[in-house]
Design a protein around this motif. Structure first.
Motif, PDB file in Angstrom:
ATOM      1  N   UNK A  28      68.577  43.351  51.220  1.00  0.00           N
ATOM      2  CA  UNK A  28      68.895  42.519  50.062  1.00  0.00           C
ATOM      3  C   UNK A  28      67.874  41.436  49.780  1.00  0.00           C
ATOM      4  N   UNK A  29      66.643  41.634  50.238  1.00  0.00           N
ATOM      5  CA  UNK A  29      65.594  40.625  50.051  1.00  0.00           C
ATOM      6  C   UNK A  29      64.651  41.039  48.924  1.00  0.00           C
ATOM      7  N   UNK A  30      64.343  40.113  48.069  1.00  0.00           N
ATOM      8  CA  UNK A  30      63.404  40.352  46.978  1.00  0.00           C
ATOM      9  C   UNK A  30      61.978  40.121  47.475  1.00  0.00           C
ATOM     10  N   UNK A  31      61.041  40.900  46.935  1.00  0.00           N
ATOM     11  CA  UNK A  31      59.632  40.777  47.315  1.00  0.00           C
ATOM     12  C   UNK A  31      58.764  40.895  46.063  1.00  0.00           C
ATOM     13  N   UNK A  32      57.829  39.992  45.936  1.00  0.00           N
ATOM     14  CA  UNK A  32      56.809  40.091  44.900  1.00  0.00           C
ATOM     15  C   UNK A  32      55.593  40.731  45.550  1.00  0.00           C
ATOM     16  N   UNK A  33      55.100  41.810  44.965  1.00  0.00           N
ATOM     17  CA  UNK A  33      53.945  42.519  45.510  1.00  0.00           C
ATOM     18  C   UNK A  33      52.730  42.162  44.664  1.00  0.00           C
ATOM     19  N   UNK A  34      51.742  41.538  45.307  1.00  0.00           N
ATOM     20  CA  UNK A  34      50.511  41.190  44.614  1.00  0.00           C
ATOM     21  C   UNK A  34      49.519  42.334  44.772  1.00  0.00           C
ATOM     22  N   UNK A  35      49.300  43.058  43.683  1.00  0.00           N
ATOM     23  CA  UNK A  35      48.386  44.201  43.676  1.00  0.00           C
ATOM     24  C   UNK A  35      47.531  44.126  42.410  1.00  0.00           C
ATOM     25  N   UNK A  36      46.455  43.350  42.443  1.00  0.00           N
ATOM     26  CA  UNK A  36      45.655  43.152  41.235  1.00  0.00           C
ATOM     27  C   UNK A  36      44.848  44.376  40.805  1.00  0.00           C
ATOM     28  N   UNK A  37      44.658  45.333  41.698  1.00  0.00           N
ATOM     29  CA  UNK A  37      43.926  46.557  41.347  1.00  0.00           C
ATOM     30  C   UNK A  37      44.903  47.579  40.772  1.00  0.00           C
ATOM     31  N   UNK A  38      44.650  48.032  39.561  1.00  0.00           N
ATOM     32  CA  UNK A  38      45.537  48.960  38.864  1.00  0.00           C
ATOM     33  C   UNK A  38      45.785  50.230  39.673  1.00  0.00           C
ATOM     34  N   UNK A  39      44.746  50.766  40.273  1.00  0.00           N
ATOM     35  CA  UNK A  39      44.879  52.007  41.047  1.00  0.00           C
ATOM     36  C   UNK A  39      45.809  51.817  42.250  1.00  0.00           C
ATOM     37  N   UNK A  40      45.668  50.698  42.925  1.00  0.00           N
ATOM     38  CA  UNK A  40      46.508  50.387  44.086  1.00  0.00           C
ATOM     39  C   UNK A  40      47.966  50.169  43.664  1.00  0.00           C
ATOM     40  N   UNK A  41      48.173  49.442  42.581  1.00  0.00           N
ATOM     41  CA  UNK A  41      49.527  49.213  42.070  1.00  0.00           C
ATOM     42  C   UNK A  41      50.184  50.536  41.685  1.00  0.00           C
ATOM     43  N   UNK A  42      49.430  51.431  41.059  1.00  0.00           N
ATOM     44  CA  UNK A  42      49.955  52.739  40.679  1.00  0.00           C
ATOM     45  C   UNK A  42      50.301  53.591  41.887  1.00  0.00           C
ATOM     46  N   UNK A  43      49.463  53.534  42.917  1.00  0.00           N
ATOM     47  CA  UNK A  43      49.733  54.301  44.142  1.00  0.00           C
ATOM     48  C   UNK A  43      51.013  53.810  44.817  1.00  0.00           C
TER      49      UNK A  43
END
Length: 142
Positions: A28-43
């Motif tokens: 039940x924990x929220x997490x913000x994922x910092x992924x500034x690279x589009x390819x990495x965020x998509x993966x």
């Protein structure tokens, strides 16, 4: 003070991040994922759709109108969210405004470039007095 957690020796950095996000979501924990690279965020987005094989880890991109009510948010702008509990960093740099989060989670793979940039981030955090906890993911898979 922000707690820093380094999960290192990940055979597959994206799969390890998805596993950690799945665990946080089940708790039940929220997490913000910092992924500034589009390819990495998509993966990571694709991985969260398929792992676990019989489940789905609820997530959206930071630009989604559902971002405020979704537990896992993937974003290229760590400063744009009101979430300030947990930040998972998938960048090779120290995330901006990291100190506003209760905890920062770093996932480090086995390749040389990833390890070198992680060492720089460890030095950055240590030089500023942050305590760091380390978790060896190679031990978990053995």
């Amino acid at each position: 003070m922000t707690q820093i957690f380094f999960y290192h020796n990940a055979a597959d950095r994206i799969a390890a991040a998805a596993a950690l996000l799945g665990k946080a979501c089940r708790q039940g924990k929220a997490v913000l994922v910092y992924a500034p690279e589009t390819e990495l965020a998509g993966a990571l987005d694709r991985q969260l759709w398929i792992a676990p094989p019989t489940g789905f880890i609820p997530h959206v991109f930071g630009t989604s109108p559902l971002a405020a009510e979704t537990p896992i948010v993937i974003t290229a702008d760590a400063t744009a969210s009101a979430q300030n509990e947990r930040l998972l960093n998938l960048s090779s740099d120290v995330p901006p405004a990291f100190s506003r989060f209760t905890s920062v989670i770093e996932v480090v793979g086995r390749d040389g470039d990833d390890r070198l940039s992680a060492r720089d981030r460890v030095k950055f955090y240590k030089d500023r007095g942050y305590a760091i906890q380390y978790f060896d993911l190679a031990e978990k898979s053995a």
